[in-house]
Design a protein around this motif. Structure first.
Motif, PDB file in Angstrom:
ATOM      1  N   ASP A 249       0.836  -1.210   0.000  1.00  0.00           N
ATOM      2  CA  ASP A 249       0.000   0.000   0.000  1.00  0.00           C
ATOM      3  C   ASP A 249       0.866   1.253   0.000  1.00  0.00           C
ATOM      4  OD1 ASP A 249      -2.342  -1.523   0.111  1.00  0.00           O
ATOM      5  OD2 ASP A 249      -2.308  -1.578   2.303  1.00  0.00           O
ATOM      6  N   ILE A 250       1.911   1.230   0.834  1.00  0.00           N
ATOM      7  CA  ILE A 250       2.810   2.387   0.927  1.00  0.00           C
ATOM      8  C   ILE A 250       3.528   2.619  -0.400  1.00  0.00           C
ATOM      9  CG2 ILE A 250       4.860   3.308   2.073  1.00  0.00           C
ATOM     10  CD1 ILE A 250       2.428   3.285   3.862  1.00  0.00           C
ATOM     11  N   ALA A 251       4.010   1.541  -1.004  1.00  0.00           N
ATOM     12  CA  ALA A 251       4.723   1.666  -2.278  1.00  0.00           C
ATOM     13  C   ALA A 251       3.818   2.254  -3.348  1.00  0.00           C
ATOM     14  CB  ALA A 251       5.249   0.298  -2.719  1.00  0.00           C
ATOM     15  N   ARG A 252       2.559   1.844  -3.377  1.00  0.00           N
ATOM     16  CA  ARG A 252       1.615   2.390  -4.352  1.00  0.00           C
ATOM     17  C   ARG A 252       1.332   3.863  -4.086  1.00  0.00           C
ATOM     18  NH1 ARG A 252      -2.309  -2.940  -4.291  1.00  0.00           N
ATOM     19  NH2 ARG A 252      -1.371  -4.003  -6.105  1.00  0.00           N
ATOM     20  N   GLN A 253       1.157   4.209  -2.807  1.00  0.00           N
ATOM     21  CA  GLN A 253       0.877   5.605  -2.460  1.00  0.00           C
ATOM     22  C   GLN A 253       2.020   6.517  -2.850  1.00  0.00           C
ATOM     23  OE1 GLN A 253       0.041   5.489   1.747  1.00  0.00           O
ATOM     24  NE2 GLN A 253      -1.686   4.079   1.474  1.00  0.00           N
ATOM     25  N   GLN A 254       3.266   6.026  -2.717  1.00  0.00           N
ATOM     26  CA  GLN A 254       4.445   6.830  -3.022  1.00  0.00           C
ATOM     27  C   GLN A 254       4.917   6.662  -4.470  1.00  0.00           C
ATOM     28  OE1 GLN A 254       5.667   9.043  -0.795  1.00  0.00           O
ATOM     29  NE2 GLN A 254       3.960   8.397   0.497  1.00  0.00           N
ATOM     30  N   ASN A 255       4.146   5.904  -5.238  1.00  0.00           N
ATOM     31  CA  ASN A 255       4.472   5.675  -6.655  1.00  0.00           C
ATOM     32  C   ASN A 255       5.868   5.070  -6.821  1.00  0.00           C
ATOM     33  OD1 ASN A 255       3.850   5.704  -9.402  1.00  0.00           O
ATOM     34  ND2 ASN A 255       4.770   7.715  -9.721  1.00  0.00           N
ATOM     35  N   ARG A 256       6.179   4.075  -6.001  1.00  0.00           N
ATOM     36  CA  ARG A 256       7.453   3.370  -6.090  1.00  0.00           C
ATOM     37  C   ARG A 256       7.239   2.116  -6.947  1.00  0.00           C
ATOM     38  NH1 ARG A 256      10.567   7.496  -4.110  1.00  0.00           N
ATOM     39  NH2 ARG A 256      10.029   8.011  -1.950  1.00  0.00           N
ATOM     40  N   GLN A 257       7.295   2.266  -8.255  1.00  0.00           N
ATOM     41  CA  GLN A 257       6.906   1.199  -9.159  1.00  0.00           C
ATOM     42  C   GLN A 257       7.764  -0.051  -8.990  1.00  0.00           C
ATOM     43  OE1 GLN A 257       4.167   1.279 -10.891  1.00  0.00           O
ATOM     44  NE2 GLN A 257       4.529  -0.849 -11.515  1.00  0.00           N
ATOM     45  N   GLN A 258       9.068   0.144  -8.798  1.00  0.00           N
ATOM     46  CA  GLN A 258       9.939  -1.017  -8.623  1.00  0.00           C
ATOM     47  C   GLN A 258       9.561  -1.789  -7.370  1.00  0.00           C
ATOM     48  OE1 GLN A 258      14.121  -0.077  -8.475  1.00  0.00           O
ATOM     49  NE2 GLN A 258      14.772  -2.193  -8.524  1.00  0.00           N
ATOM     50  N   LEU A 259       9.228  -1.057  -6.311  1.00  0.00           N
ATOM     51  CA  LEU A 259       8.811  -1.720  -5.067  1.00  0.00           C
ATOM     52  C   LEU A 259       7.455  -2.396  -5.233  1.00  0.00           C
ATOM     53  CD1 LEU A 259      10.442  -1.739  -2.368  1.00  0.00           C
ATOM     54  CD2 LEU A 259      11.147   0.039  -3.932  1.00  0.00           C
ATOM     55  N   VAL A 260       6.547  -1.758  -5.984  1.00  0.00           N
ATOM     56  CA  VAL A 260       5.238  -2.356  -6.234  1.00  0.00           C
ATOM     57  C   VAL A 260       5.392  -3.695  -6.923  1.00  0.00           C
ATOM     58  CG1 VAL A 260       3.090  -2.134  -7.555  1.00  0.00           C
ATOM     59  CG2 VAL A 260       3.981  -0.167  -6.288  1.00  0.00           C
ATOM     60  N   GLU A 261       6.243  -3.734  -7.948  1.00  0.00           N
ATOM     61  CA  GLU A 261       6.461  -4.980  -8.672  1.00  0.00           C
ATOM     62  C   GLU A 261       7.098  -6.026  -7.766  1.00  0.00           C
ATOM     63  OE1 GLU A 261       8.815  -3.894 -12.016  1.00  0.00           O
ATOM     64  OE2 GLU A 261       7.214  -2.714 -12.971  1.00  0.00           O
ATOM     65  N   MET A 262       8.048  -5.602  -6.958  1.00  0.00           N
ATOM     66  CA  MET A 262       8.732  -6.529  -6.078  1.00  0.00           C
ATOM     67  C   MET A 262       7.784  -7.122  -5.041  1.00  0.00           C
ATOM     68  SD  MET A 262      11.990  -5.736  -3.599  1.00  0.00           S
ATOM     69  CE  MET A 262      12.915  -5.047  -4.985  1.00  0.00           C
ATOM     70  N   LEU A 263       6.917  -6.279  -4.490  1.00  0.00           N
ATOM     71  CA  LEU A 263       6.020  -6.718  -3.416  1.00  0.00           C
ATOM     72  C   LEU A 263       4.798  -7.478  -3.917  1.00  0.00           C
ATOM     73  CD1 LEU A 263       6.214  -3.488  -1.239  1.00  0.00           C
ATOM     74  CD2 LEU A 263       7.138  -5.734  -0.652  1.00  0.00           C
ATOM     75  N   THR A 264       4.537  -7.460  -5.237  1.00  0.00           N
ATOM     76  CA  THR A 264       3.396  -8.202  -5.790  1.00  0.00           C
ATOM     77  C   THR A 264       3.845  -9.482  -6.468  1.00  0.00           C
ATOM     78  OG1 THR A 264       3.537  -6.838  -7.800  1.00  0.00           O
ATOM     79  CG2 THR A 264       1.917  -6.202  -6.131  1.00  0.00           C
ATOM     80  N   GLU A 265       5.155  -9.743  -6.476  1.00  0.00           N
ATOM     81  CA  GLU A 265       5.625 -11.010  -7.064  1.00  0.00           C
ATOM     82  C   GLU A 265       5.131 -12.185  -6.247  1.00  0.00           C
ATOM     83  OE1 GLU A 265       9.815 -10.820  -7.219  1.00  0.00           O
ATOM     84  OE2 GLU A 265       9.910  -9.428  -8.907  1.00  0.00           O
TER      85      GLU A 265
END
Length: 266
Positions: A249-265
């Protein structure tokens, strides 16, 4: 002439001047619900910060008061008492907060006394906080003492105090870690600090008072390498902080795309 002697002389003169001070000699310092009345001359004589404040007329209009930020009420009372007595209180529970306030208001002798008190009460649970505070407030003696203590008691890096320090003051922890002899120059950074902590058996899911884990902070600040090290060590990507947010949720809110991809793997 020493700093203490100089302050003693100027404060004595200031106290004598109070006899004919007239109106406007008092000022009210406000910290939260705490209000402390004091003489401007005494505060100015002891603290160059107060002296500059009064010289530039930074009092709030009509009420003759000054709001003191980042200082709790009991600490403010101790700070003002020191400007009148020039005696540092022997209160172990307030030494850390009083050191921060003394540094902010330029009370060097009080700061030195608090620094000595922190050194005398170093313990496994408090060493991380002491080290960080010493670095933040440029206290070389306390910094050296805290680093030496941590070297002799490596279990400090497995305490909640160390985990909290990493989350709240990562830059200071990096500096302390470098003084401990790790990590090597080519591997410094947030990920290196995370690996150093994990090597000391620190909990990758340790929480702050707000329920945040290291993975929450890595997601917020966009530290992908640190997040990867945490996930490899078993960090829980689904844990929720007190506000209900997961690291994703935090990664999405901060628009951290690399983290979003990493955390949804999967």
């Amino acid at each position: 002439m020493s700093a203490v002697t100089e302050v003693q002389n100027t404060t004595t003169e200031a106290l004598a001047a109070l006899l004919d001070g007239g109106e406007g000699t008092l000022v009210t310092l406000v910290a939260g619900e705490t209000r402390v009345a004091a003489h401007r001359a005494v505060l100015a004589a002891a603290s160059p910060v107060f002296a500059a404040m009064f010289a530039h007329d930074m009092l709030e209009d009509s009420c003759g008061q000054v709001s003191i930020d980042d200082v709790e009420g009991p600490v403010l009372r101790l700070l003002v008492a020191y400007t009148y007595t020039l005696r540092a209180p022997q209160l172990p529970d307030t030494a850390a907060q009083l050191l921060s306030a003394a540094d902010k208001y330029g009370l060097s002798a009080l700061k030195a006394a608090c620094e000595r008190q922190l050194i005398s009460q170093l313990a496994v649970e408090t060493a991380a906080a002491t080290a960080v505070r010493a670095v933040r407030h440029s206290c070389p003696d306390a910094t050296r003492a805290a680093v030496a203590f941590i070297k002799d008691h490596l279990q400090v890096m497995a305490t909640q105090g160390w985990a909290d320090a990493v989350l709240e003051y990562p830059q200071e922890v990096i500096e302390v870690s470098s003084m401990l002899g790790e990590p090597p120059a080519e591997a410094r950074g947030h990920a290196a600090v995370v690996r150093l902590l994990l090597s000391a058996a620190s909990d990758p899911n340790a929480r702050t008072l707000l329920g945040r884990t290291p993975l929450h902070l890595a997601a917020y600040y966009g530290h992908a390498k640190a997040a990867a090290a945490l996930l490899q060590a078993g960090a829980d990507r689904g844990v929720r902080a007190n506000d209900g947010n997961t690291p994703l949720d935090i990664a999405r809110q901060q628009n951290r795309q690399q983290l979003v991809e990493m955390l949804t793997e999967r």
